[in-house]
Design a protein around this motif. Structure first.
Motif, PDB file in Angstrom:
ATOM      1  N   PRO A   1     -20.490  -3.278 -82.365  1.00 40.36           N
ATOM      2  CA  PRO A   1     -20.161  -1.854 -82.484  1.00 40.36           C
ATOM      3  C   PRO A   1     -19.968  -1.224 -81.104  1.00 40.36           C
ATOM      4  CG  PRO A   1     -22.027  -2.413 -83.885  1.00 40.36           C
ATOM      5  CD  PRO A   1     -21.755  -3.615 -83.023  1.00 40.36           C
ATOM      6  N   ALA A   2     -19.144  -0.224 -81.013  1.00 41.39           N
ATOM      7  CA  ALA A   2     -18.855   0.455 -79.748  1.00 41.39           C
ATOM      8  C   ALA A   2     -20.145   0.936 -79.083  1.00 41.39           C
ATOM      9  CB  ALA A   2     -17.924   1.635 -79.990  1.00 41.39           C
ATOM     10  N   GLY A   3     -20.278   0.620 -77.814  1.00 41.20           N
ATOM     11  CA  GLY A   3     -21.426   1.075 -77.038  1.00 41.20           C
ATOM     12  C   GLY A   3     -22.661   0.205 -77.160  1.00 41.20           C
ATOM     13  N   HIS A   4     -22.646  -0.801 -78.009  1.00 42.12           N
ATOM     14  CA  HIS A   4     -23.819  -1.651 -78.200  1.00 42.12           C
ATOM     15  C   HIS A   4     -23.723  -2.903 -77.342  1.00 42.12           C
ATOM     16  CE1 HIS A   4     -25.102  -0.023 -82.418  1.00 42.12           C
ATOM     17  NE2 HIS A   4     -25.052   0.910 -81.489  1.00 42.12           N
ATOM     18  N   GLN A   5     -24.876  -3.374 -76.853  1.00 45.77           N
ATOM     19  CA  GLN A   5     -24.938  -4.650 -76.177  1.00 45.77           C
ATOM     20  C   GLN A   5     -25.479  -5.696 -77.163  1.00 45.77           C
ATOM     21  OE1 GLN A   5     -26.563  -1.835 -74.967  1.00 45.77           O
ATOM     22  NE2 GLN A   5     -28.733  -2.288 -74.987  1.00 45.77           N
ATOM     23  N   GLN A   6     -25.430  -6.952 -76.814  1.00 45.17           N
ATOM     24  CA  GLN A   6     -25.791  -8.009 -77.755  1.00 45.17           C
ATOM     25  C   GLN A   6     -27.267  -7.981 -78.134  1.00 45.17           C
ATOM     26  OE1 GLN A   6     -24.384 -11.895 -76.698  1.00 45.17           O
ATOM     27  NE2 GLN A   6     -25.113 -12.809 -78.583  1.00 45.17           N
ATOM     28  N   VAL A   7     -28.148  -7.644 -77.211  1.00 46.32           N
ATOM     29  CA  VAL A   7     -29.573  -7.542 -77.502  1.00 46.32           C
ATOM     30  C   VAL A   7     -30.036  -6.134 -77.161  1.00 46.32           C
ATOM     31  CG1 VAL A   7     -31.870  -8.406 -76.925  1.00 46.32           C
ATOM     32  CG2 VAL A   7     -29.940  -9.985 -77.003  1.00 46.32           C
ATOM     33  N   MET A   8     -30.746  -5.500 -78.097  1.00 39.45           N
ATOM     34  CA  MET A   8     -31.247  -4.143 -77.886  1.00 39.45           C
ATOM     35  C   MET A   8     -32.682  -4.039 -78.375  1.00 39.45           C
ATOM     36  SD  MET A   8     -27.974  -1.892 -79.100  1.00 39.45           S
ATOM     37  CE  MET A   8     -27.550  -2.980 -80.445  1.00 39.45           C
ATOM     38  N   PRO A   9     -33.535  -3.310 -77.654  1.00 40.36           N
ATOM     39  CA  PRO A   9     -34.875  -3.066 -78.174  1.00 40.36           C
ATOM     40  C   PRO A   9     -34.804  -2.167 -79.400  1.00 40.36           C
ATOM     41  CG  PRO A   9     -34.575  -1.999 -76.035  1.00 40.36           C
ATOM     42  CD  PRO A   9     -33.318  -2.721 -76.345  1.00 40.36           C
ATOM     43  N   TYR A  10     -35.711  -2.396 -80.354  1.00 40.40           N
ATOM     44  CA  TYR A  10     -35.818  -1.542 -81.544  1.00 40.40           C
ATOM     45  C   TYR A  10     -37.287  -1.172 -81.693  1.00 40.40           C
ATOM     46  CZ  TYR A  10     -34.435   0.597 -85.875  1.00 40.40           C
ATOM     47  OH  TYR A  10     -34.140   1.525 -86.842  1.00 40.40           O
ATOM     48  N   LEU A  11     -37.581   0.117 -81.545  1.00 38.13           N
ATOM     49  CA  LEU A  11     -38.942   0.628 -81.579  1.00 38.13           C
ATOM     50  C   LEU A  11     -39.203   1.338 -82.896  1.00 38.13           C
ATOM     51  CD1 LEU A  11     -38.822   2.323 -78.061  1.00 38.13           C
ATOM     52  CD2 LEU A  11     -39.297  -0.058 -78.595  1.00 38.13           C
ATOM     53  N   ILE A  12     -40.397   1.166 -83.436  1.00 38.90           N
ATOM     54  CA  ILE A  12     -40.832   1.929 -84.607  1.00 38.90           C
ATOM     55  C   ILE A  12     -41.960   2.829 -84.109  1.00 38.90           C
ATOM     56  CG2 ILE A  12     -41.695   1.843 -86.969  1.00 38.90           C
ATOM     57  CD1 ILE A  12     -39.016   0.393 -86.629  1.00 38.90           C
ATOM     58  N   LEU A  13     -41.735   4.148 -84.171  1.00 30.19           N
ATOM     59  CA  LEU A  13     -42.606   5.100 -83.487  1.00 30.19           C
ATOM     60  C   LEU A  13     -43.194   6.155 -84.403  1.00 30.19           C
ATOM     61  CD1 LEU A  13     -40.128   5.826 -80.559  1.00 30.19           C
ATOM     62  CD2 LEU A  13     -42.017   4.187 -80.553  1.00 30.19           C
ATOM     63  N   LYS A  14     -44.388   6.602 -84.065  1.00 28.14           N
ATOM     64  CA  LYS A  14     -44.911   7.836 -84.637  1.00 28.14           C
ATOM     65  C   LYS A  14     -44.197   8.966 -83.904  1.00 28.14           C
ATOM     66  CE  LYS A  14     -49.480   6.164 -85.781  1.00 28.14           C
ATOM     67  NZ  LYS A  14     -50.920   6.267 -85.542  1.00 28.14           N
ATOM     68  N   HIS A  15     -43.817  10.001 -84.612  1.00 29.29           N
ATOM     69  CA  HIS A  15     -43.140  11.157 -84.015  1.00 29.29           C
ATOM     70  C   HIS A  15     -41.841  10.744 -83.325  1.00 29.29           C
ATOM     71  CE1 HIS A  15     -46.932  12.998 -84.933  1.00 29.29           C
ATOM     72  NE2 HIS A  15     -47.542  12.198 -84.083  1.00 29.29           N
ATOM     73  N   ALA A  16     -41.067   9.909 -83.973  1.00 27.56           N
ATOM     74  CA  ALA A  16     -39.834   9.365 -83.393  1.00 27.56           C
ATOM     75  C   ALA A  16     -38.862  10.459 -82.969  1.00 27.56           C
ATOM     76  CB  ALA A  16     -39.162   8.413 -84.382  1.00 27.56           C
ATOM     77  N   GLU A  17     -38.827  11.544 -83.673  1.00 28.98           N
ATOM     78  CA  GLU A  17     -37.909  12.636 -83.344  1.00 28.98           C
ATOM     79  C   GLU A  17     -38.147  13.130 -81.915  1.00 28.98           C
ATOM     80  OE1 GLU A  17     -34.687  14.870 -84.226  1.00 28.98           O
ATOM     81  OE2 GLU A  17     -35.643  13.739 -85.827  1.00 28.98           O
ATOM     82  N   GLY A  18     -39.404  13.216 -81.494  1.00 27.84           N
ATOM     83  CA  GLY A  18     -39.728  13.669 -80.146  1.00 27.84           C
ATOM     84  C   GLY A  18     -39.289  12.705 -79.055  1.00 27.84           C
ATOM     85  N   PHE A  19     -39.071  11.444 -79.417  1.00 30.10           N
ATOM     86  CA  PHE A  19     -38.625  10.437 -78.452  1.00 30.10           C
ATOM     87  C   PHE A  19     -37.266  10.808 -77.863  1.00 30.10           C
ATOM     88  CE2 PHE A  19     -36.972   6.079 -77.460  1.00 30.10           C
ATOM     89  CZ  PHE A  19     -37.949   5.697 -76.564  1.00 30.10           C
ATOM     90  N   PHE A  20     -36.391  11.417 -78.675  1.00 32.91           N
ATOM     91  CA  PHE A  20     -35.095  11.892 -78.169  1.00 32.91           C
ATOM     92  C   PHE A  20     -35.312  12.835 -76.985  1.00 32.91           C
ATOM     93  CE2 PHE A  20     -33.190  11.002 -82.437  1.00 32.91           C
ATOM     94  CZ  PHE A  20     -32.064  10.320 -82.018  1.00 32.91           C
ATOM     95  N   ASP A  21     -36.153  13.836 -77.177  1.00 33.88           N
ATOM     96  CA  ASP A  21     -36.366  14.854 -76.154  1.00 33.88           C
ATOM     97  C   ASP A  21     -37.039  14.285 -74.907  1.00 33.88           C
ATOM     98  OD1 ASP A  21     -35.238  16.776 -77.838  1.00 33.88           O
ATOM     99  OD2 ASP A  21     -37.184  17.242 -78.738  1.00 33.88           O
ATOM    100  N   PHE A  22     -38.085  13.476 -75.095  1.00 31.86           N
ATOM    101  CA  PHE A  22     -38.803  12.890 -73.963  1.00 31.86           C
ATOM    102  C   PHE A  22     -37.856  12.075 -73.087  1.00 31.86           C
ATOM    103  CE2 PHE A  22     -41.063   9.388 -71.936  1.00 31.86           C
ATOM    104  CZ  PHE A  22     -42.080  10.058 -71.264  1.00 31.86           C
ATOM    105  N   THR A  23     -37.089  11.178 -73.690  1.00 29.24           N
ATOM    106  CA  THR A  23     -36.210  10.306 -72.903  1.00 29.24           C
ATOM    107  C   THR A  23     -35.070  11.090 -72.246  1.00 29.24           C
ATOM    108  OG1 THR A  23     -34.948   9.670 -74.876  1.00 29.24           O
ATOM    109  CG2 THR A  23     -36.760   8.214 -74.198  1.00 29.24           C
TER     110      THR A  23
END
Length: 123
Positions: A4-26
């Motif tokens: 898919p466009a913009g994806h690399q072959q290996v990507m980390p996938y995290l399962i987080l509490k409060h995942a929505e806040g991860f957008f803002d923090f990063t």
């Protein structure tokens, strides 16, 4: 192989509490750009998110009864390790290792509010 466009072959996938806040923090600490968001249950719960930092995609989702938390250790190169480290602490991260000069650059570690460890390094 077609990716898919913009994806690399290996990507980390995290399962987080409060995942929505991860957008803002990063975004505030590392300059991450939102790449994708998908919601379930009528736009109430984040099902899948993607951010891009310097062209690298990190995927993540919200933990649940079916999917327990699965955090990561992430190594990131930045222009100024000291400034980025300080910004991470201001945004709620805790110090794991202070920024010091290492053989590979200036580096320090923080744990973000979501349980991930970031090794912040400048060369």
């Amino acid at each position: 192989m077609k990716l898919p466009a913009g994806h690399q072959q290996v990507m980390p996938y995290l399962i987080l509490k409060h995942a929505e806040g991860f957008f803002d923090f990063t975004a505030r600490v590392f300059g991450a750009k939102e790449h994708h968001r998908s919601y379930k249950d009528g736009n109430k719960e984040l099902m899948h998110g993607e951010i891009s930092i310097g062209g690298s995609i990190i995927m993540f989702g919200q933990s649940s009864a079916d999917w327990g938390t699965d955090n990561a250790g992430l190594f990131i190169y930045v222009d100024d390790a000291d400034a980025t480290f300080k910004k991470a602490l201001e945004e709620g991260a805790t110090e794991v290792m202070p920024v010091t000069d290492q053989s590979y650059g200036r580096s320090g570690g923080v744990k973000d509010p979501f349980g991930n460890t970031w090794w912040i390094t400048s060369v």
